[in-house]
Design a protein around this motif. Structure first.
Motif, PDB file in Angstrom:
ATOM      1  N   ASP A 255       0.855  -1.173   0.000  1.00  0.00           N
ATOM      2  CA  ASP A 255       0.000   0.000   0.000  1.00  0.00           C
ATOM      3  C   ASP A 255       0.901   1.236   0.000  1.00  0.00           C
ATOM      4  OD1 ASP A 255      -1.368   2.261   1.763  1.00  0.00           O
ATOM      5  OD2 ASP A 255      -2.978   1.091   0.859  1.00  0.00           O
ATOM      6  N   ALA A 256       0.721   2.128  -0.964  1.00  0.00           N
ATOM      7  CA  ALA A 256       1.641   3.256  -1.120  1.00  0.00           C
ATOM      8  C   ALA A 256       1.565   4.233   0.044  1.00  0.00           C
ATOM      9  CB  ALA A 256       1.361   3.986  -2.430  1.00  0.00           C
ATOM     10  N   GLU A 257       0.443   4.315   0.704  1.00  0.00           N
ATOM     11  CA  GLU A 257       0.302   5.257   1.811  1.00  0.00           C
ATOM     12  C   GLU A 257       0.924   4.711   3.091  1.00  0.00           C
ATOM     13  OE1 GLU A 257      -3.168   7.741   4.241  1.00  0.00           O
ATOM     14  OE2 GLU A 257      -3.668   6.577   2.441  1.00  0.00           O
ATOM     15  N   SER A 258       0.620   3.451   3.413  1.00  0.00           N
ATOM     16  CA  SER A 258       1.043   2.899   4.693  1.00  0.00           C
ATOM     17  C   SER A 258       2.284   2.019   4.611  1.00  0.00           C
ATOM     18  CB  SER A 258      -0.094   2.072   5.288  1.00  0.00           C
ATOM     19  OG  SER A 258      -0.332   0.910   4.481  1.00  0.00           O
ATOM     20  N   LEU A 259       2.635   1.570   3.404  1.00  0.00           N
ATOM     21  CA  LEU A 259       3.678   0.568   3.151  1.00  0.00           C
ATOM     22  C   LEU A 259       3.345  -0.791   3.742  1.00  0.00           C
ATOM     23  CD1 LEU A 259       7.137   2.410   3.375  1.00  0.00           C
ATOM     24  CD2 LEU A 259       5.591   2.136   1.432  1.00  0.00           C
ATOM     25  N   GLU A 260       2.103  -1.005   4.136  1.00  0.00           N
ATOM     26  CA  GLU A 260       1.668  -2.341   4.547  1.00  0.00           C
ATOM     27  C   GLU A 260       1.670  -3.258   3.321  1.00  0.00           C
ATOM     28  OE1 GLU A 260       0.884  -3.747   7.346  1.00  0.00           O
ATOM     29  OE2 GLU A 260       0.664  -2.103   8.788  1.00  0.00           O
ATOM     30  N   PRO A 261       2.148  -4.509   3.461  1.00  0.00           N
ATOM     31  CA  PRO A 261       2.143  -5.418   2.321  1.00  0.00           C
ATOM     32  C   PRO A 261       0.725  -5.869   1.972  1.00  0.00           C
ATOM     33  CG  PRO A 261       2.855  -6.573   4.294  1.00  0.00           C
ATOM     34  CD  PRO A 261       2.752  -5.114   4.662  1.00  0.00           C
ATOM     35  N   VAL A 262       0.462  -5.954   0.692  1.00  0.00           N
ATOM     36  CA  VAL A 262      -0.855  -6.365   0.199  1.00  0.00           C
ATOM     37  C   VAL A 262      -0.804  -7.772  -0.376  1.00  0.00           C
ATOM     38  CG1 VAL A 262      -2.706  -5.815  -1.433  1.00  0.00           C
ATOM     39  CG2 VAL A 262      -1.461  -3.968  -0.295  1.00  0.00           C
ATOM     40  N   LYS A 263       0.256  -8.064  -1.148  1.00  0.00           N
ATOM     41  CA  LYS A 263       0.378  -9.398  -1.743  1.00  0.00           C
ATOM     42  C   LYS A 263       1.837  -9.666  -2.073  1.00  0.00           C
ATOM     43  CE  LYS A 263      -1.804 -12.603  -4.932  1.00  0.00           C
ATOM     44  NZ  LYS A 263      -2.990 -12.848  -5.792  1.00  0.00           N
ATOM     45  N   LEU A 264       2.221 -10.941  -1.946  1.00  0.00           N
ATOM     46  CA  LEU A 264       3.566 -11.391  -2.303  1.00  0.00           C
ATOM     47  C   LEU A 264       3.452 -12.466  -3.382  1.00  0.00           C
ATOM     48  CD1 LEU A 264       6.565 -12.100  -0.002  1.00  0.00           C
ATOM     49  CD2 LEU A 264       5.869 -13.845  -1.646  1.00  0.00           C
ATOM     50  N   PHE A 265       4.240 -12.295  -4.436  1.00  0.00           N
ATOM     51  CA  PHE A 265       4.310 -13.276  -5.511  1.00  0.00           C
ATOM     52  C   PHE A 265       5.680 -13.943  -5.485  1.00  0.00           C
ATOM     53  CE2 PHE A 265       1.456  -9.962  -6.910  1.00  0.00           C
ATOM     54  CZ  PHE A 265       0.398 -10.633  -7.528  1.00  0.00           C
ATOM     55  N   GLU A 266       5.704 -15.276  -5.485  1.00  0.00           N
ATOM     56  CA  GLU A 266       6.958 -15.991  -5.669  1.00  0.00           C
ATOM     57  C   GLU A 266       7.258 -16.045  -7.161  1.00  0.00           C
ATOM     58  OE1 GLU A 266       6.575 -19.774  -3.808  1.00  0.00           O
ATOM     59  OE2 GLU A 266       6.653 -18.939  -1.780  1.00  0.00           O
ATOM     60  N   LEU A 267       8.479 -15.659  -7.525  1.00  0.00           N
ATOM     61  CA  LEU A 267       8.840 -15.545  -8.938  1.00  0.00           C
ATOM     62  C   LEU A 267       9.498 -16.831  -9.412  1.00  0.00           C
ATOM     63  CD1 LEU A 267      10.231 -11.880  -8.991  1.00  0.00           C
ATOM     64  CD2 LEU A 267       7.909 -12.687  -9.463  1.00  0.00           C
ATOM     65  N   ARG A 268       8.743 -17.671 -10.027  1.00  0.00           N
ATOM     66  CA  ARG A 268       9.257 -18.908 -10.616  1.00  0.00           C
ATOM     67  C   ARG A 268       8.414 -19.249 -11.839  1.00  0.00           C
ATOM     68  NH1 ARG A 268       7.267 -21.304  -5.692  1.00  0.00           N
ATOM     69  NH2 ARG A 268       9.422 -21.672  -5.066  1.00  0.00           N
ATOM     70  N   GLY A 269       9.044 -19.933 -12.771  1.00  0.00           N
ATOM     71  CA  GLY A 269       8.323 -20.302 -13.982  1.00  0.00           C
ATOM     72  C   GLY A 269       9.204 -21.112 -14.904  1.00  0.00           C
ATOM     73  N   SER A 270       8.657 -21.470 -16.039  1.00  0.00           N
ATOM     74  CA  SER A 270       9.352 -22.285 -17.022  1.00  0.00           C
ATOM     75  C   SER A 270      10.242 -21.403 -17.893  1.00  0.00           C
ATOM     76  CB  SER A 270       8.322 -23.019 -17.892  1.00  0.00           C
ATOM     77  OG  SER A 270       8.954 -23.806 -18.866  1.00  0.00           O
ATOM     78  N   ASP A 271      11.537 -21.757 -17.981  1.00  0.00           N
ATOM     79  CA  ASP A 271      12.451 -20.968 -18.802  1.00  0.00           C
ATOM     80  C   ASP A 271      12.336 -21.378 -20.267  1.00  0.00           C
ATOM     81  OD1 ASP A 271      13.958 -23.274 -19.259  1.00  0.00           O
ATOM     82  OD2 ASP A 271      15.660 -22.649 -18.038  1.00  0.00           O
ATOM     83  N   PRO A 272      13.044 -20.726 -21.192  1.00  0.00           N
ATOM     84  CA  PRO A 272      12.902 -21.057 -22.616  1.00  0.00           C
ATOM     85  C   PRO A 272      13.225 -22.508 -22.962  1.00  0.00           C
ATOM     86  CG  PRO A 272      13.916 -18.909 -22.390  1.00  0.00           C
ATOM     87  CD  PRO A 272      13.841 -19.488 -21.017  1.00  0.00           C
ATOM     88  N   ASP A 273      13.933 -23.212 -22.074  1.00  0.00           N
ATOM     89  CA  ASP A 273      14.249 -24.626 -22.315  1.00  0.00           C
ATOM     90  C   ASP A 273      13.297 -25.569 -21.588  1.00  0.00           C
ATOM     91  OD1 ASP A 273      16.512 -24.056 -23.932  1.00  0.00           O
ATOM     92  OD2 ASP A 273      17.665 -23.627 -22.110  1.00  0.00           O
ATOM     93  N   GLY A 274      12.247 -25.011 -20.977  1.00  0.00           N
ATOM     94  CA  GLY A 274      11.248 -25.836 -20.325  1.00  0.00           C
ATOM     95  C   GLY A 274      11.561 -26.229 -18.900  1.00  0.00           C
ATOM     96  N   ARG A 275      12.625 -25.678 -18.307  1.00  0.00           N
ATOM     97  CA  ARG A 275      12.976 -25.995 -16.929  1.00  0.00           C
ATOM     98  C   ARG A 275      12.276 -25.045 -15.970  1.00  0.00           C
ATOM     99  NH1 ARG A 275      19.322 -25.518 -17.916  1.00  0.00           N
ATOM    100  NH2 ARG A 275      18.458 -23.576 -18.739  1.00  0.00           N
ATOM    101  N   GLN A 276      11.787 -25.579 -14.863  1.00  0.00           N
ATOM    102  CA  GLN A 276      11.186 -24.742 -13.829  1.00  0.00           C
ATOM    103  C   GLN A 276      12.305 -24.118 -12.994  1.00  0.00           C
ATOM    104  OE1 GLN A 276       7.904 -23.878 -12.936  1.00  0.00           O
ATOM    105  NE2 GLN A 276       7.478 -24.630 -15.003  1.00  0.00           N
TER     106      GLN A 276
END
Length: 540
Positions: A255-276
């Motif tokens: 939240d831009a006013e309070s800096l309270e966290p709203v949501k966290l995303f874990e950054l992972r996915g399939s790369d161009p070679d299909g590996r997670q």
């Protein structure tokens, strides 16, 4: 509780012993390992990563370094020339010989760690420094006529930490210092609230986000959004701040006013070679085109579009964008984003309306675009892409048509570059020559109409680094950071800010600063693309 220390203690508890500190020595006890972890967190993690996996400095763990323990000790004593690594004897005895040996044992004997940082950790880290923001003055208290004239310089300090770390503010009309905001760790970048000119946000290299009042030049609250990470963006309506991290691999929306966290995303996915794979957070932007954040997943080669208009913040993943994505910039209308792909030597153009890659443009040797530079030239809108060229190659600035997505010209320059600058009222695109070569104290000026290098300027007083050029709001002057790598043990100054007339290119003023880095004009709050006439959105 210090999160870095807590994560490192977990590693220590899972280890029976540490590798030999020096040849012939005995493995240190658990309390020595705990001390080594704490020393690393205090002195090393800001550059080499809380997980020791590398950040702006190289990895420092048993599988990531070829140095012996003795060589590590020697490096700590002598420093590393032409880098941000200071020689530790200049620290006034804060790191004695025994501590150096403990650190060497940790670095050469222990694997990379895997610290965690949850949304609850983010929430608990919040520090409120001004409880009632309504008591703040309604107008700037510094001697500045227009807040757009503020220039913010990220000053790392010789040890990338307090008390030297700070953001220093200048009045772009007089070039006088008007204030500073101290940070716990080296500040990396600043972004501005698009609707309320008094607010700015700073990200430091240990993951903290600071909410800064530009009217009083004070921090009003801070939160640790990650353990290491540099990316930061403010949504187009000013409701949210996003912060991306390397450690752990995550994106946090605040939240831009309070800096309270709203949501966290874990950054992972399939790369161009299909590996997670898990991924560092690279480019992170907000756009006036839509209520979205756009983040690059570096190792996965994906770009995620986070929809802020829906309460659950759904993500559209654009896959196979490139290999090792890094930074990027927006088109002037905000509909397209240009993302650098290190290992492909291309920049990918993504249409945010269609959520797809529309073109890959060959962009020299390892493109590193910084904030980008977009200029009008002879009836065309052109983008300028710099190339950091970490491997041997021909160095160039790649200029392409922003509408046709075709290369217009490849401009030879005298070394690798990373941060272009432009302004609609200034005649030149400016690029910084970086790296460790003989030209790394120079900046080059490219005429916007002829697309030719017309001037090369050596920035005075440097020891191999002149970088992060930024035009003032009027376009009349150019600010450039120059530094000496942080080591003043040989009598060299720690750095300075150099200020140039943007037309005559004469040096107007220099200001001593201790390892200056990024420079940010408040004009960015109204500029979709650096170099194009800024828009004036409604302000509350």
């Amino acid at each position: 509780m210090d999160t870095t220390s807590r994560a490192m203690r977990r590693i220590a508890q899972g280890s029976a012993a540490v590798a030999l500190a020096l040849a012939g020595s005995v493995a240190p006890a658990a309390d020595d390992l705990t001390r080594a972890e704490r020393l690393f967190a205090r002195h090393c993690a800001v550059c080499h990563g809380v997980d020791r996996g590398g950040y702006i400095g190289p990895a420092l763990h048993r599988d990531g370094t070829r140095l012996s323990a003795a060589q590590v000790v020697a490096r700590m004593r002598a420093g590393a020339a032409n880098t941000l690594m200071p020689s530790h004897p200049t620290w006034g005895g804060t790191l004695g010989s025994r501590d150096r040996e403990l650190l060497a044992a940790l670095i050469t004997g222990q694997p990379k760690s895997a610290p965690t940082w949850t949304i609850d950790d983010v929430r608990r880290s919040l520090v409120v420094q001004v409880a009632d923001e309504s008591t703040l003055p309604a107008r700037p208290t510094s001697r500045i006529g227009d807040v757009d004239d503020l220039m913010a310089v990220m000053v790392r300090g010789r040890h990338a930490a307090a008390p030297g770390a700070r953001v220093v503010f200048f009045d772009a009309r007089t070039h006088d210092k008007v204030g500073e905001v101290r940070t716990d760790w080296a500040p990396h970048l600043m972004d501005f609230h698009p609707r309320q000119p008094r607010w700015a946000y700073v990200r430091d290299d240990m993951g903290w986000v600071y909410k800064v009042d530009l009217y009083t030049l004070k921090a009003v609250r801070k939160v640790r959004a990650g353990l290491n990470g540099a990316s930061l963006a403010v949504s187009r309506d000013g409701r949210y701040v996003a912060a991306g991290s390397y450690v752990p691999h995550a994106l946090v929306i605040l939240d831009a006013e309070s800096l309270e966290p709203v949501k966290l995303f874990e950054l992972r996915g399939s790369d161009p070679d299909g590996r997670q794979v898990e991924s560092d957070a690279g480019m992170l932007v907000a756009t006036p085109y839509a209520d979205v954040f756009v983040v690059a997943l570096e190792q996965a080669g994906q770009v995620w579009v986070v929809d802020l208009a829906r309460g659950d913040f759904p993500v559209t993943a654009i896959e196979k964008v490139g290999r090792h994505l890094h930074d990027g910039f927006l088109s002037p209308d905000g509909r397209q984003v240009v993302v650098a792909s290190y290992d492909d030597d291309v920049v990918a153009v993504i249409d945010l309306a269609e959520r797809r890659v529309v073109r890959g443009i060959e962009a020299g040797c390892q493109p590193h675009v910084g904030s980008g530079a977009v200029v009008r030239s002879r009836g065309r809108m052109l983008g300028a892409v710099t190339n950091i060229g970490a491997r041997p190659c021909a160095h160039e600035v790649t200029v392409f048509d922003m509408e046709r997505h075709e290369v217009v010209k490849r401009i030879p320059v005298i070394g690798p570059t990373e941060s272009p600058a432009a302004h609609p009222k200034a005649p030149y695109i400016v690029v910084d020559i970086v790296g460790t070569g003989p030209n790394a104290d120079k900046i080059q000026f490219i005429d916007k109409q002829t697309l030719e290098v017309v001037r090369t300027v050596t920035v005075p007083g440097t020891f191999g680094h002149s970088h992060f050029p930024e035009y003032t709001a009027s376009g009349d002057h150019l600010y450039v950071s120059s530094r000496a790598g942080g080591d003043t043990s040989l009598g060299r100054e720690a750095g300075r800010l150099a200020i140039y007339d943007s037309r005559s290119l004469t040096l107007v003023k220099t200001v001593p600063l201790e390892v200056p880095a990024g420079v940010f004009s408040h004009l960015r709050s109204r500029a979709v693309a650096v170099g194009v006439e800024p828009q004036a959105p409604p302000r509350k």
